[in-house]
Design a protein around this motif. Structure first.
Motif, PDB file in Angstrom:
ATOM      1  N   THR A  71       0.795  -1.097   0.136  1.00  0.00           N
ATOM      2  CA  THR A  71      -0.054  -0.099  -0.064  1.00  0.00           C
ATOM      3  C   THR A  71       0.732   1.300   0.005  1.00  0.00           C
ATOM      4  O   THR A  71       0.677   2.350  -0.626  1.00  0.00           O
ATOM      5  CB  THR A  71      -1.134   0.187   1.186  1.00  0.00           C
ATOM      6  OG1 THR A  71      -0.099  -0.210   2.571  1.00  0.00           O
ATOM      7  CG2 THR A  71      -1.857  -1.117   0.866  1.00  0.00           C
ATOM      8  N   ARG A  75       0.882   4.439  -2.715  1.00  0.00           N
ATOM      9  CA  ARG A  75       0.628   5.784  -2.095  1.00  0.00           C
ATOM     10  C   ARG A  75       1.959   6.582  -2.783  1.00  0.00           C
ATOM     11  O   ARG A  75       1.622   7.675  -3.333  1.00  0.00           O
ATOM     12  CB  ARG A  75       0.851   6.015  -0.647  1.00  0.00           C
ATOM     13  CG  ARG A  75      -0.477   5.625   0.133  1.00  0.00           C
ATOM     14  CD  ARG A  75      -0.204   5.924   1.435  1.00  0.00           C
ATOM     15  NE  ARG A  75      -0.041   7.016   2.021  1.00  0.00           N
ATOM     16  CZ  ARG A  75       0.594   7.536   3.217  1.00  0.00           C
ATOM     17  NH1 ARG A  75       0.829   6.616   3.905  1.00  0.00           N
ATOM     18  NH2 ARG A  75       0.602   8.773   3.480  1.00  0.00           N
ATOM     19  N   CYS A 113      -9.104  10.914  -5.402  1.00  0.00           N
ATOM     20  CA  CYS A 113      -9.470  10.113  -4.531  1.00  0.00           C
ATOM     21  C   CYS A 113      -8.378   9.286  -3.853  1.00  0.00           C
ATOM     22  O   CYS A 113      -8.436   8.863  -2.940  1.00  0.00           O
ATOM     23  CB  CYS A 113     -10.613   9.072  -5.074  1.00  0.00           C
ATOM     24  SG  CYS A 113      -9.918   8.185  -6.536  1.00  0.00           S
ATOM     25  N   ASN A 115      -5.241  10.220  -3.136  1.00  0.00           N
ATOM     26  CA  ASN A 115      -4.586  10.740  -2.112  1.00  0.00           C
ATOM     27  C   ASN A 115      -5.352  10.828  -0.754  1.00  0.00           C
ATOM     28  O   ASN A 115      -4.785  11.073   0.492  1.00  0.00           O
ATOM     29  CB  ASN A 115      -4.530  12.370  -2.321  1.00  0.00           C
ATOM     30  CG  ASN A 115      -3.435  12.438  -3.417  1.00  0.00           C
ATOM     31  OD1 ASN A 115      -2.466  11.467  -3.826  1.00  0.00           O
ATOM     32  ND2 ASN A 115      -3.364  13.352  -4.245  1.00  0.00           N
ATOM     33  N   SER A 116      -6.729  10.840  -0.854  1.00  0.00           N
ATOM     34  CA  SER A 116      -7.629  10.825   0.517  1.00  0.00           C
ATOM     35  C   SER A 116      -7.786   9.399   0.886  1.00  0.00           C
ATOM     36  O   SER A 116      -7.952   9.070   2.266  1.00  0.00           O
ATOM     37  CB  SER A 116      -8.984  11.569   0.226  1.00  0.00           C
ATOM     38  OG  SER A 116      -9.444  10.974  -0.900  1.00  0.00           O
ATOM     39  N   VAL A 117      -7.987   8.271   0.222  1.00  0.00           N
ATOM     40  CA  VAL A 117      -8.262   7.014   0.384  1.00  0.00           C
ATOM     41  C   VAL A 117      -7.325   6.216   0.682  1.00  0.00           C
ATOM     42  O   VAL A 117      -7.205   5.539   1.853  1.00  0.00           O
ATOM     43  CB  VAL A 117      -9.174   6.338  -0.582  1.00  0.00           C
ATOM     44  CG1 VAL A 117      -9.323   4.844  -0.525  1.00  0.00           C
ATOM     45  CG2 VAL A 117     -10.219   7.070  -0.790  1.00  0.00           C
ATOM     46  N   PRO A 119      -4.254   6.796   2.431  1.00  0.00           N
ATOM     47  CA  PRO A 119      -3.841   6.577   3.805  1.00  0.00           C
ATOM     48  C   PRO A 119      -4.729   5.981   4.825  1.00  0.00           C
ATOM     49  O   PRO A 119      -4.281   5.943   5.947  1.00  0.00           O
ATOM     50  CB  PRO A 119      -3.679   8.168   4.036  1.00  0.00           C
ATOM     51  CG  PRO A 119      -3.447   8.680   2.466  1.00  0.00           C
ATOM     52  CD  PRO A 119      -4.436   7.919   1.870  1.00  0.00           C
ATOM     53  N   ARG A 120      -6.024   5.954   4.557  1.00  0.00           N
ATOM     54  CA  ARG A 120      -6.858   5.615   5.439  1.00  0.00           C
ATOM     55  C   ARG A 120      -6.575   4.063   5.761  1.00  0.00           C
ATOM     56  O   ARG A 120      -6.772   3.669   7.172  1.00  0.00           O
ATOM     57  CB  ARG A 120      -8.411   5.570   5.011  1.00  0.00           C
ATOM     58  CG  ARG A 120      -8.780   6.969   4.884  1.00  0.00           C
ATOM     59  CD  ARG A 120     -10.112   7.044   4.534  1.00  0.00           C
ATOM     60  NE  ARG A 120     -10.568   8.556   4.110  1.00  0.00           N
ATOM     61  CZ  ARG A 120     -11.570   8.743   3.238  1.00  0.00           C
ATOM     62  NH1 ARG A 120     -12.252   7.530   2.777  1.00  0.00           N
ATOM     63  NH2 ARG A 120     -11.616  10.036   2.915  1.00  0.00           N
ATOM     64  N   ARG A 121      -6.214   3.172   4.951  1.00  0.00           N
ATOM     65  CA  ARG A 121      -6.104   1.719   5.267  1.00  0.00           C
ATOM     66  C   ARG A 121      -4.639   1.304   4.913  1.00  0.00           C
ATOM     67  O   ARG A 121      -4.623   0.778   3.924  1.00  0.00           O
ATOM     68  CB  ARG A 121      -7.320   0.947   4.852  1.00  0.00           C
ATOM     69  CG  ARG A 121      -8.528   1.303   5.346  1.00  0.00           C
ATOM     70  CD  ARG A 121      -9.252   0.054   4.654  1.00  0.00           C
ATOM     71  NE  ARG A 121     -10.744   0.524   5.333  1.00  0.00           N
ATOM     72  CZ  ARG A 121     -11.886  -0.020   4.651  1.00  0.00           C
ATOM     73  NH1 ARG A 121     -11.747  -1.182   3.506  1.00  0.00           N
ATOM     74  NH2 ARG A 121     -13.225  -0.043   4.988  1.00  0.00           N
ATOM     75  N   ASP A 124      -4.132  -2.634   4.006  1.00  0.00           N
ATOM     76  CA  ASP A 124      -5.150  -3.120   3.104  1.00  0.00           C
ATOM     77  C   ASP A 124      -4.921  -3.057   1.822  1.00  0.00           C
ATOM     78  O   ASP A 124      -5.521  -2.077   0.931  1.00  0.00           O
ATOM     79  CB  ASP A 124      -6.601  -2.638   3.844  1.00  0.00           C
ATOM     80  CG  ASP A 124      -7.786  -3.476   3.029  1.00  0.00           C
ATOM     81  OD1 ASP A 124      -7.555  -4.407   2.354  1.00  0.00           O
ATOM     82  OD2 ASP A 124      -8.691  -3.187   3.163  1.00  0.00           O
ATOM     83  N   HIS A 127      -8.298  -2.750  -0.512  1.00  0.00           N
ATOM     84  CA  HIS A 127      -8.786  -1.414  -0.431  1.00  0.00           C
ATOM     85  C   HIS A 127      -7.794  -0.605  -1.472  1.00  0.00           C
ATOM     86  O   HIS A 127      -8.419   0.230  -2.177  1.00  0.00           O
ATOM     87  CB  HIS A 127      -8.505  -0.952   0.722  1.00  0.00           C
ATOM     88  CG  HIS A 127      -9.409   0.422   0.971  1.00  0.00           C
ATOM     89  ND1 HIS A 127     -10.559   0.808   1.054  1.00  0.00           N
ATOM     90  CD2 HIS A 127      -8.836   1.789   1.188  1.00  0.00           C
ATOM     91  CE1 HIS A 127     -10.939   1.965   1.113  1.00  0.00           C
ATOM     92  NE2 HIS A 127      -9.714   2.680   1.358  1.00  0.00           N
TER      93      HIS A 127
END
Length: 179
Positions: A71, A75, A113, A115-117, A119-121, A124, A127
């Motif tokens: 992941t 990023r 989307c 850059n915002s999605v 880092p959340r998981r 995963d 995802h």
């Protein structure tokens, strides 16, 4: 009989009807993708997915887990694409090339989307695959929409789509092949 029927020309439309007709033609439900990804594009994405292996190994060497490293590679790639679009956007605006700047602004909005999605998981990869796939589809759709509105292509769209496609291939490969 009307002269329009005899000459087989369509009757002139009012401005409101013409605008409604154009809007319906551009509606997402009328979008027909060019074709299924051809074999060359898939093979090229497979070849380009290897460029992420060195970065993946570097993240593993830093002590990240396998999923965390995958992941983190997503990023880093998303950040690279974003930064490339932003630099080109600033250059086109400084040069007064408004059409190119508008195209790049749409490209940035398409991949926002990521850059915002991502880092959340951070652990995963499934995802991350969904986020990358969504960004790629948005970029393809918005690029096609821009081309239908203004036949003005920017190669940045195709480059970013190819990078996102190869990133998808990298993220979906089994872990033992990614190292």
């Amino acid at each position: 009989m009307s002269a329009d029927i005899l000459t087989f020309r369509p009757a002139p439309l009012s401005q409101a009807d013409a605008a409604r007709r154009r809007a319906m033609l551009l509606h997402p439900s009328n979008f027909v993708p060019a074709s299924a990804p051809d074999r060359d594009a898939t093979e090229k994405a497979e070849e380009q997915a290897g460029r992420f292996d060195a970065l993946y190994k570097e993240f593993l060497d830093r002590g990240l887990s396998a999923n965390g490293a995958r992941t983190e590679v997503a990023r880093a790639a998303a950040r690279e694409i974003w930064d490339g679009f932003a630099v080109q956007l600033r250059q086109h605006r400084a040069a007064g090339q408004q059409m190119d700047a508008n195209v790049l602004a749409v490209a940035l909005a398409s991949i926002q989307c990521l850059n915002s999605v991502l880092p959340r998981r951070p652990e995963d990869p499934h995802h991350a695959v969904r986020a990358v796939s969504t960004a790629r589809r948005r970029l393809q759709y918005n690029g096609g929409l821009l081309h239908r509105l203004h036949p003005h292509r920017n190669p940045a769209f195709q480059d970013a789509v190819a990078t996102l496609q190869s990133l998808e291939v990298f993220l979906t490969r089994p872990q033992q092949h990614a190292a």
